[in-house]
Enzyme design. Structure first.
Site, short mmCIF file in Angstrom:
data_model
loop_
_atom_site.label_atom_id
_atom_site.label_comp_id
_atom_site.label_asym_id
_atom_site.label_seq_id
_atom_site.Cartn_x
_atom_site.Cartn_y
_atom_site.Cartn_z
N LYS A 151 41.63 -73.40 76.77
CA LYS A 151 41.91 -72.89 78.13
C LYS A 151 40.87 -73.42 79.13
CE LYS A 151 40.39 -68.62 79.05
NZ LYS A 151 39.52 -68.66 80.21
N CYS A 210 39.26 -69.64 74.18
CA CYS A 210 38.36 -70.17 75.21
C CYS A 210 38.35 -71.70 75.33
CB CYS A 210 36.94 -69.69 74.94
SG CYS A 210 36.77 -67.93 75.12
N PHE A 244 38.86 -79.16 60.76
CA PHE A 244 40.15 -79.10 61.44
C PHE A 244 39.95 -78.96 62.95
CE2 PHE A 244 44.54 -77.19 61.90
CZ PHE A 244 45.14 -78.43 61.76
N ARG A 299 45.59 -66.94 69.64
CA ARG A 299 45.80 -67.72 70.86
C ARG A 299 45.27 -69.15 70.71
NH1 ARG A 299 43.05 -63.80 75.03
NH2 ARG A 299 41.70 -63.59 73.21
N THR A 338 23.77 -104.86 62.62
CA THR A 338 24.80 -103.83 62.63
C THR A 338 26.14 -104.45 62.24
OG1 THR A 338 23.58 -102.71 64.37
CG2 THR A 338 25.89 -102.06 64.07
N THR A 347 25.16 -109.84 65.82
CA THR A 347 26.57 -109.58 65.46
C THR A 347 27.30 -109.20 66.75
OG1 THR A 347 25.89 -107.33 64.88
CG2 THR A 347 26.21 -108.86 63.06
N ASN A 358 25.37 -94.71 67.36
CA ASN A 358 25.53 -95.39 68.65
C ASN A 358 26.72 -94.85 69.43
OD1 ASN A 358 23.29 -96.88 68.46
ND2 ASN A 358 24.28 -98.85 68.08
N LYS A 364 40.04 -68.97 63.75
CA LYS A 364 38.92 -69.15 62.82
C LYS A 364 38.78 -67.90 61.94
CE LYS A 364 34.98 -67.84 65.72
NZ LYS A 364 33.74 -68.24 66.31
N GLY A 373 40.42 -74.46 68.49
CA GLY A 373 41.45 -73.65 69.15
C GLY A 373 40.81 -72.38 69.66
N1 LIG Z 1 18.63 -105.16 70.13
C1 LIG Z 1 18.60 -103.90 69.71
O1 LIG Z 1 18.09 -102.99 70.37
C2 LIG Z 1 19.16 -103.54 68.38
C3 LIG Z 1 18.87 -102.30 67.81
C4 LIG Z 1 19.40 -101.98 66.56
C5 LIG Z 1 20.22 -102.88 65.91
N2 LIG Z 1 20.53 -104.07 66.50
C6 LIG Z 1 21.37 -105.02 65.75
O2 LIG Z 1 20.50 -105.97 65.15
C7 LIG Z 1 21.12 -107.26 65.14
C8 LIG Z 1 20.23 -108.26 65.86
O3 LIG Z 1 20.14 -107.88 67.21
P1 LIG Z 1 19.13 -108.59 68.20
O4 LIG Z 1 19.27 -107.89 69.52
O5 LIG Z 1 17.79 -108.68 67.58
O6 LIG Z 1 19.78 -110.07 68.28
P2 LIG Z 1 19.22 -111.35 69.05
O7 LIG Z 1 20.38 -112.07 69.60
O8 LIG Z 1 18.12 -110.93 69.98
O9 LIG Z 1 18.54 -112.19 67.90
C9 LIG Z 1 19.27 -112.84 66.91
C10 LIG Z 1 18.46 -114.04 66.46
O10 LIG Z 1 19.09 -114.62 65.33
C11 LIG Z 1 18.92 -116.02 65.41
N3 LIG Z 1 19.84 -116.68 64.48
C12 LIG Z 1 21.16 -116.87 64.60
N4 LIG Z 1 21.64 -117.53 63.52
C13 LIG Z 1 20.58 -117.76 62.69
C14 LIG Z 1 20.41 -118.37 61.43
N5 LIG Z 1 21.44 -118.92 60.78
N6 LIG Z 1 19.18 -118.40 60.88
C15 LIG Z 1 18.14 -117.86 61.53
N7 LIG Z 1 18.23 -117.26 62.74
C16 LIG Z 1 19.45 -117.21 63.30
C17 LIG Z 1 19.14 -116.34 66.88
O11 LIG Z 1 18.60 -117.58 67.24
C18 LIG Z 1 18.39 -115.16 67.51
O12 LIG Z 1 17.04 -115.46 67.75
C19 LIG Z 1 22.50 -107.08 65.76
O13 LIG Z 1 23.43 -106.84 64.74
C20 LIG Z 1 22.33 -105.82 66.60
O14 LIG Z 1 23.57 -105.14 66.78
C21 LIG Z 1 20.01 -104.43 67.71
#
Ligand SMILES: NC(=O)c1ccc[n+]([C@@H]2O[C@H](COP(=O)([O-])OP(=O)(O)OC[C@H]3O[C@@H](n4cnc5c(N)ncnc54)[C@H](O)[C@@H]3O)[C@@H](O)[C@H]2O)c1
Length: 456
Positions: free
Chosen positions: A273, A270, A264, A333, A126, A88, A216, A326, A267
């Protein structure tokens, strides 16, 4: 009981999840649109570089617990639940790109249309709060022609692993969050995580989505805060490592839940300031410290949000309960309530103020000077009689923990509005508390601060 699980997206999250779930004895089918990722996993190799992953994948493939395919039909038809862990990313303008999520949802829906048995869809990517309920769910229903809660169910289950320590993080997460619709039975999902010792929080999907972003954002804030502190330490000649060591050893106020409950503004004599002094020194040293510089404006913005909400009631008679910064003190103050009252007076409101600790005759020194400068006629606004303040007001601002909201609410007429500045709004479907919360006597609005009135 081992389950059959399909995982869409074999990147960092998907391949680690696949290998770890196979290690727990589940039968896992990885799906990726990129044939080279599928080929790597099928041949027992890791699609990404991650310590220990290759060995785990090799082992799982040898035990016939892990396979990979580009054929999403086969994967969904042969599994009880599907994890979505596609990327994403950000668009150029920062907006979240849901293209891959949309594509995968359409694929899953297409197969659910013909699948005869119940299926779980677990979103691990995510996504912003509201996405599961308002984007993923309608998309799955439309493309499958089936109903969530009847033919399939959906869960938002954020991932908290960090690249580089992903296997250890998967095995030992801070917690597991299951975001589901009300009344949904998460038994199967709980079972998947039953081998982990971390607590499992069951909540609604929007809250679960927000938890991931808050974590995050806080981690990023911590890094930036620490770096600005390090920069300042360097410039003023303080030992940054010793400062950090001592600072982090305080698990009462510093590294703790203290000050992390929305409420809320801050204030007192400390915090404002000392922040002003520190950021001014930063300016003198020609340092650009955006995080530290943003704290006072953020606090002021929070006061303005409250002012705005009060003015939105279009009532002018305001009863203010609590003026000091509080509970349990008469220190005015830099009290955010003093700024708020001053602002309301400027907007033409009539304020009557009650604070059991503030006796004007007893306030002296810098405390007295502050209030005399801010609101010179404060004496005419302060009232001793709480009952009279409650009776004469159209809007009551609860701004002290010295009073209990329910007790105040009990004394109000049906035409009065209570705005609770101490506790933020809790929507009726509030996450963890949702099943136990009694909202019968609360008029829940879209307000940030909790607004309540007795039914007329
Ligand atoms: N990388 C991290 O450390 C981490 C940690 C927590 C959460 N996330 C979240 O997890 C999600 C994935 O992250 P990532 O780093 O593993 O991504 P990535 O880019 O490493 O992997 C995504 C995979 O999805 C595949 N893909 C895309 N479209 C597809 C489809 N239609 N069918 C099947 N596969 C498809 C891609 O080819 C790719 O291999 C994201 O939303 C990211 O924010 C990542």
């Amino acid at each position: 009981m081992p389950l059959s699980i399909s995982i869409f997206g074999l990147g960092y999250v998907g391949s680690v999840t696949a290998a770890c779930l196979a290690q727990h004895g589940h039968r896992v089918i990885g799906v990726d649109s990129k044939p080279e990722k599928v080929a790597r996993l099928t041949s027992g190799q890791a699609p990404v570089v991650e310590a220990g992953l290759k060995e785990l994948i090799e082992q799982a493939c040898r035990a016939s617990l892990l396979q990979a395919t580009t054929d999403f039909h086969e994967a969904i038809l042969n599994s009880d639940l599907t994890f979505i862990s596609v990327a994403t990313p950000s668009l150029r303008n920062g907006k979240l790109d849901l293209t891959s999520i949309e594509c995968v949802c359409r694929q899953i829906g297409e197969v659910l249309r013909v699948k005869q048995t119940f299926h779980w869809v677990v979103l691990r990517s995510t996504v912003l709060p509201g996405t599961t309920r308002s984007f993923v769910l309608p998309l799955l229903e439309a493309s499958s022609g089936k109903r969530a809660g009847i033919d399939f169910d959906i869960c938002f289950n954020p991932e908290f692993l960090r690249e580089g320590t992903a296997l250890a993080d998967f095995a030992n997460p801070p917690f597991t969050v299951l975001g589901v619709a009300e009344g949904c039975d998460c038994g199967m999902l709980r079972q998947i995580y039953s081998q982990l010792s971390a607590p499992v929080y069951e909540t609604d999907t929007t809250t679960a989505e927000m938890v991931k972003y808050v974590c995050n954002a806080f981690h990023a804030l911590k890094v930036s805060f620490a770096n600005e502190v390090g920069t300042l330490c360097h410039e003023v000649g303080a030992d940054a490592h010793t400062v950090t060591k001592i600072f982090t050893s305080d698990t009462k106020l510093n590294i703790s839940p203290a000050y992390l409950t929305p409420g809320f503004a801050f204030g007192g004599s400390c915090l404002p300031k000392d922040l002003r002094a520190l950021t001014y020194r930063g300016k003198e040293l020609d340092l650009n410290l955006p995080v530290l510089n943003a704290i006072i404006p953020s606090n002021q913005e929070h006061i303005l949000r409250a002012v705005d909400e009060i003015l939105q009631t279009h009532k002018k008679k305001i009863g203010v309960l609590g003026l000091s910064f509080k509970a349990g003190t008469d220190d005015l103050r830099d009290s955010p309530m003093v700024y708020l009252v001053k602002r309301l007076l400027g907007e033409g409101c009539r304020c009557h103020i009650w604070d059991q600790n503030v006796r004007l005759g007893q306030i002296v020194g810098s405390n007295r000077e502050f209030i005399d400068n801010m609101i010179p006629h404060i004496g005419a606004l302060l009232q001793d009689d709480l009952g009279e303040v409650l009776r004469s007001a159209e809007v009551i601002l609860l701004a002290t923990k010295d009073l209990k909201r329910d007790e105040i609410l009990h004394q109000l007429r049906g035409d009065q509005i209570l705005i609770d500045l101490v506790h933020l709004q809790k929507p009726a479907t509030d996450g963890l508390a949702r099943r136990s919360m009694h909202v019968a006597d609360l008029r829940v609005s879209n307000a940030l601060f909790l607004q309540a009135a007795k039914p007329i």
